[in-house]
Design a protein around this motif. Structure first.
Motif, PDB file in Angstrom:
ATOM      1  N   ARG A   1      11.890  88.296  59.062  1.00 48.13           N
ATOM      2  CA  ARG A   1      12.709  87.092  59.019  1.00 48.13           C
ATOM      3  C   ARG A   1      13.471  87.022  57.694  1.00 48.13           C
ATOM      4  O   ARG A   1      14.674  86.735  57.657  1.00 48.13           O
ATOM      5  N   ALA A   2      12.783  87.287  56.597  1.00 52.71           N
ATOM      6  CA  ALA A   2      13.423  87.248  55.279  1.00 52.71           C
ATOM      7  C   ALA A   2      14.517  88.301  55.169  1.00 52.71           C
ATOM      8  O   ALA A   2      15.601  88.026  54.642  1.00 52.71           O
ATOM      9  N   VAL A   3      14.246  89.497  55.672  1.00 51.74           N
ATOM     10  CA  VAL A   3      15.242  90.574  55.633  1.00 51.74           C
ATOM     11  C   VAL A   3      16.484  90.155  56.414  1.00 51.74           C
ATOM     12  O   VAL A   3      17.619  90.361  55.961  1.00 51.74           O
ATOM     13  N   LYS A   4      16.277  89.541  57.552  1.00 52.64           N
ATOM     14  CA  LYS A   4      17.403  89.069  58.368  1.00 52.64           C
ATOM     15  C   LYS A   4      18.246  88.055  57.583  1.00 52.64           C
ATOM     16  O   LYS A   4      19.478  88.148  57.549  1.00 52.64           O
ATOM     17  N   LEU A   5      17.587  87.109  56.924  1.00 48.63           N
ATOM     18  CA  LEU A   5      18.304  86.084  56.159  1.00 48.63           C
ATOM     19  C   LEU A   5      19.014  86.680  54.947  1.00 48.63           C
ATOM     20  O   LEU A   5      20.156  86.306  54.634  1.00 48.63           O
ATOM     21  N   LEU A   6      18.351  87.614  54.265  1.00 50.49           N
ATOM     22  CA  LEU A   6      18.984  88.257  53.108  1.00 50.49           C
ATOM     23  C   LEU A   6      20.186  89.093  53.526  1.00 50.49           C
ATOM     24  O   LEU A   6      21.195  89.145  52.822  1.00 50.49           O
ATOM     25  N   LYS A   7      20.078  89.715  54.679  1.00 51.05           N
ATOM     26  CA  LYS A   7      21.186  90.506  55.217  1.00 51.05           C
ATOM     27  C   LYS A   7      22.360  89.584  55.571  1.00 51.05           C
ATOM     28  O   LYS A   7      23.506  89.867  55.230  1.00 51.05           O
ATOM     29  N   GLU A   8      22.055  88.467  56.219  1.00 49.79           N
ATOM     30  CA  GLU A   8      23.092  87.501  56.588  1.00 49.79           C
ATOM     31  C   GLU A   8      23.765  86.902  55.352  1.00 49.79           C
ATOM     32  O   GLU A   8      24.947  86.573  55.374  1.00 49.79           O
TER      33      GLU A   8
ATOM     34  N   TYR B   1      22.981  89.827  50.644  1.00 48.49           N
ATOM     35  CA  TYR B   1      22.209  90.222  49.466  1.00 48.49           C
ATOM     36  C   TYR B   1      21.631  91.624  49.623  1.00 48.49           C
ATOM     37  O   TYR B   1      21.297  92.260  48.633  1.00 48.49           O
ATOM     38  N   ILE B   2      21.505  92.076  50.867  1.00 44.38           N
ATOM     39  CA  ILE B   2      20.984  93.414  51.147  1.00 44.38           C
ATOM     40  C   ILE B   2      21.762  94.055  52.282  1.00 44.38           C
ATOM     41  O   ILE B   2      22.445  93.361  53.047  1.00 44.38           O
ATOM     42  N   VAL B   3      21.627  95.372  52.382  1.00 44.89           N
ATOM     43  CA  VAL B   3      22.170  96.146  53.498  1.00 44.89           C
ATOM     44  C   VAL B   3      21.006  96.923  54.080  1.00 44.89           C
ATOM     45  O   VAL B   3      20.185  97.475  53.340  1.00 44.89           O
ATOM     46  N   VAL B   4      20.923  96.947  55.403  1.00 43.91           N
ATOM     47  CA  VAL B   4      19.902  97.726  56.086  1.00 43.91           C
ATOM     48  C   VAL B   4      20.622  98.775  56.921  1.00 43.91           C
ATOM     49  O   VAL B   4      21.431  98.436  57.787  1.00 43.91           O
ATOM     50  N   ASP B   5      20.331 100.054  56.652  1.00 46.33           N
ATOM     51  CA  ASP B   5      21.014 101.112  57.398  1.00 46.33           C
ATOM     52  C   ASP B   5      20.324 101.377  58.733  1.00 46.33           C
ATOM     53  O   ASP B   5      19.336 100.723  59.087  1.00 46.33           O
ATOM     54  N   ASP B   6      20.837 102.319  59.498  1.00 46.14           N
ATOM     55  CA  ASP B   6      20.318 102.610  60.833  1.00 46.14           C
ATOM     56  C   ASP B   6      18.878 103.112  60.817  1.00 46.14           C
ATOM     57  O   ASP B   6      18.180 103.036  61.831  1.00 46.14           O
ATOM     58  N   ASN B   7      18.419 103.634  59.672  1.00 43.90           N
ATOM     59  CA  ASN B   7      17.039 104.110  59.541  1.00 43.90           C
ATOM     60  C   ASN B   7      16.090 103.028  59.040  1.00 43.90           C
ATOM     61  O   ASN B   7      14.911 103.294  58.811  1.00 43.90           O
ATOM     62  N   GLY B   8      16.609 101.820  58.831  1.00 44.90           N
ATOM     63  CA  GLY B   8      15.778 100.724  58.337  1.00 44.90           C
ATOM     64  C   GLY B   8      15.608 100.724  56.829  1.00 44.90           C
ATOM     65  O   GLY B   8      14.781  99.989  56.295  1.00 44.90           O
ATOM     66  N   HIS B   9      16.398 101.529  56.130  1.00 46.62           N
ATOM     67  CA  HIS B   9      16.326 101.578  54.673  1.00 46.62           C
ATOM     68  C   HIS B   9      17.132 100.422  54.087  1.00 46.62           C
ATOM     69  O   HIS B   9      18.274 100.188  54.481  1.00 46.62           O
ATOM     70  N   ILE B  10      16.514  99.747  53.126  1.00 42.88           N
ATOM     71  CA  ILE B  10      17.089  98.532  52.559  1.00 42.88           C
ATOM     72  C   ILE B  10      17.612  98.810  51.155  1.00 42.88           C
ATOM     73  O   ILE B  10      16.905  99.386  50.328  1.00 42.88           O
ATOM     74  N   THR B  11      18.844  98.387  50.903  1.00 42.53           N
ATOM     75  CA  THR B  11      19.416  98.478  49.564  1.00 42.53           C
ATOM     76  C   THR B  11      20.014  97.128  49.194  1.00 42.53           C
ATOM     77  O   THR B  11      20.451  96.363  50.067  1.00 42.53           O
ATOM     78  N   LEU B  12      20.030  96.856  47.917  1.00 45.31           N
ATOM     79  CA  LEU B  12      20.611  95.612  47.416  1.00 45.31           C
ATOM     80  C   LEU B  12      22.129  95.733  47.344  1.00 45.31           C
ATOM     81  O   LEU B  12      22.651  96.779  46.960  1.00 45.31           O
ATOM     82  N   THR B  13      22.816  94.671  47.700  1.00 47.09           N
ATOM     83  CA  THR B  13      24.256  94.601  47.483  1.00 47.09           C
ATOM     84  C   THR B  13      24.467  94.248  46.007  1.00 47.09           C
ATOM     85  O   THR B  13      23.504  93.883  45.312  1.00 47.09           O
TER      86      THR B  13
ATOM     87  N   TYR C   1      11.780  88.232  47.106  1.00 43.99           N
ATOM     88  CA  TYR C   1      12.066  89.398  47.949  1.00 43.99           C
ATOM     89  C   TYR C   1      13.040  90.347  47.255  1.00 43.99           C
ATOM     90  O   TYR C   1      12.833  91.560  47.244  1.00 43.99           O
ATOM     91  N   LEU C   2      14.095  89.800  46.677  1.00 49.68           N
ATOM     92  CA  LEU C   2      15.086  90.639  45.998  1.00 49.68           C
ATOM     93  C   LEU C   2      14.467  91.365  44.811  1.00 49.68           C
ATOM     94  O   LEU C   2      14.720  92.558  44.604  1.00 49.68           O
ATOM     95  N   GLU C   3      13.639  90.672  44.062  1.00 50.91           N
ATOM     96  CA  GLU C   3      12.949  91.298  42.924  1.00 50.91           C
ATOM     97  C   GLU C   3      12.039  92.422  43.413  1.00 50.91           C
ATOM     98  O   GLU C   3      12.000  93.508  42.818  1.00 50.91           O
ATOM     99  N   THR C   4      11.339  92.194  44.505  1.00 49.19           N
ATOM    100  CA  THR C   4      10.458  93.219  45.073  1.00 49.19           C
ATOM    101  C   THR C   4      11.255  94.437  45.519  1.00 49.19           C
ATOM    102  O   THR C   4      10.859  95.574  45.264  1.00 49.19           O
ATOM    103  N   ILE C   5      12.382  94.210  46.167  1.00 47.03           N
ATOM    104  CA  ILE C   5      13.230  95.327  46.606  1.00 47.03           C
ATOM    105  C   ILE C   5      13.705  96.121  45.395  1.00 47.03           C
ATOM    106  O   ILE C   5      13.700  97.352  45.414  1.00 47.03           O
ATOM    107  N   LEU C   6      14.082  95.419  44.328  1.00 46.17           N
ATOM    108  CA  LEU C   6      14.507  96.102  43.106  1.00 46.17           C
ATOM    109  C   LEU C   6      13.388  96.983  42.553  1.00 46.17           C
ATOM    110  O   LEU C   6      13.602  98.151  42.241  1.00 46.17           O
ATOM    111  N   VAL C   7      12.209  96.431  42.447  1.00 45.34           N
ATOM    112  CA  VAL C   7      11.058  97.178  41.912  1.00 45.34           C
ATOM    113  C   VAL C   7      10.749  98.383  42.792  1.00 45.34           C
ATOM    114  O   VAL C   7      10.560  99.498  42.295  1.00 45.34           O
ATOM    115  N   LEU C   8      10.713  98.172  44.099  1.00 45.96           N
ATOM    116  CA  LEU C   8      10.399  99.272  45.021  1.00 45.96           C
ATOM    117  C   LEU C   8      11.491 100.338  45.023  1.00 45.96           C
ATOM    118  O   LEU C   8      11.205 101.521  45.220  1.00 45.96           O
TER     119      LEU C   8
END
Length: 122
Positions: A42-49, A52-64, A10-17
């Motif tokens: 579910r994965a996004v929730k776990l990565l956020k917890e 490893y990632i931050v999800v903003d109010d618009n649902g945009h995901i960035t890596l920590t 998932y983290l690799e995919t987020i990096l590529v995207l």
């Protein structure tokens, strides 16, 4: 920094995207990985917890920083290994598939030796 293979993927995919122009959303991850939206949620929730990632109010995901470190490590392994396999005569498709599996389990020592060998023989 020991996390499960699926989290690394998932983290690799987020990096590529994230290298594209548009912000990364859960739907983008689901489409790219061909996973269901509930699985990605579910994965996004776990990565956020796991911070490893931050999800903003618009649902945009960035890596920590820690997420980015892991993603870059896995992405480098993927590129080096698939390149090695192709040099050995493996088809691109098989090289990419095998690299994707191996990148998560190969030791740092072995990977660094492969990388050094490839750099020396470029």
């Amino acid at each position: 920094m020991n996390i499960q293979e699926s989290a690394e993927m998932y983290l690799e995919t987020i990096l590529v995207l994230s290298e594209g122009d548009a912000p990364v959303r859960s739907l983008d991850i689901a489409n790219h990985m061909n996973y269901s939206k509930p699985s990605v949620s579910r994965a996004v929730k776990l990565l956020k917890e796991g911070d490893y990632i931050v999800v903003d109010d618009n649902g945009h995901i960035t890596l920590t920083p820690s997420g980015q470190e892991i993603a870059k490590k896995i992405f480098e392994r993927h590129n080096v290994l698939s390149s090695l396999f192709e040099r050995l005569g493996v088809s691109k498709e098989t090289a990419v598939e095998d690299a994707c599996r191996i990148e998560h389990v190969i030791s740092d020592e072995t990977f660094n030796a492969i990388k050094a060998h490839m750099t020396a023989n470029n």
